[in-house]
Design an enzyme around this catalytic site. Sequence first.
Site: not given
Length: 342
Positions: A161, A281
């Site tokens: 991500s 995250m």
Amino acid sequence: MRPIRVLIVEDSLVFRELLVQNLNKDPAIQVVGTAEDPFEARDAILAYKPDVMTLDVELPRMSGIEFLRKLIPQYPLPVVVISSLSDKVFDALNAGAVDFVAKPVATSKLQLENFIRNELLVKIKIASTAKISNIKKMAMSNEEQHLPVKKNDLVVAIGASTGGTEAILAVVKEFGADIPGIVVVQHMPPGFTQMYAKRLNDQCRIQVKEAETGDRVKPGHMLIAPGGDRHMRLLKVNGTYQVEIKSGPKVNGHCPSVDVLFESVAKAAGPDAVGIILTGMGGDGAKGLLAMRNAGAKTIGQDESTCVVYGMPKVAYDLGAVQHQEKLSDIPRRTYSILNKM
């Protein structure tokens, strides 16, 4: 806890004021200044010392990308780029931006406000936790020589991500045409994954494309899940691996989801797979990586010292899903070492 101090760099007065009004509604955010161009932004950085900066790519007097290249070495600052649908956003990430959001094409004030609250705010909060010093480390290339992989019925699955676009590039640039087929989920808005796949295809020795249902997973090729509202799953059909791209609800707040991909790899490939979880995250991919490990797959997690955001790999490590925790630069070597023992 003090609010996150934000500097907005945006040349459109209307959009700039909309950003200020809506970001300031969140008690965790304080817009400390605005700028119309990079020269004003430079002065504002010195004056206000922001924690995070939002940056339009297209700016007067100097492009946002050129500004990033000059800014980050002198003032290491987390930057969230606001970009229209353009591959320039990847130049911005390469220049040191932490993440980006797709500028909405919506014209209604309500749609723009929803974009700010539901997308931009989240990215700003994530960026405030990012390690800027780790972004440039990703550009390092070892170009090590590896023993060729002899088995061709294996699968490598990668999930990432925030910070992942550059981390994935750093890893797969080291792979040769002998690498088993790779399937990837990188959290990214729709439209950008196709451009990202083309960018990787131009820079790597392997062939890369945005995945479509029925695409075969084969050595020297990488398939990237399309951004949007569909998940990517690995299937085994008549002895060969292929992918399925299918609509579905968000998992862990994401579609496509790393967990969905990894869980399908655990089911379809079992011990004939390697799972790699990179910077990002949240916890997407952690349970899926554990499912892969429990199915006999080998697993690798990026270590904290090289992650832009040590979220997803940390959750996976804490769950016991990670067998080998490695610096980003060591992940290609570890991957080949594992594959050559399978």
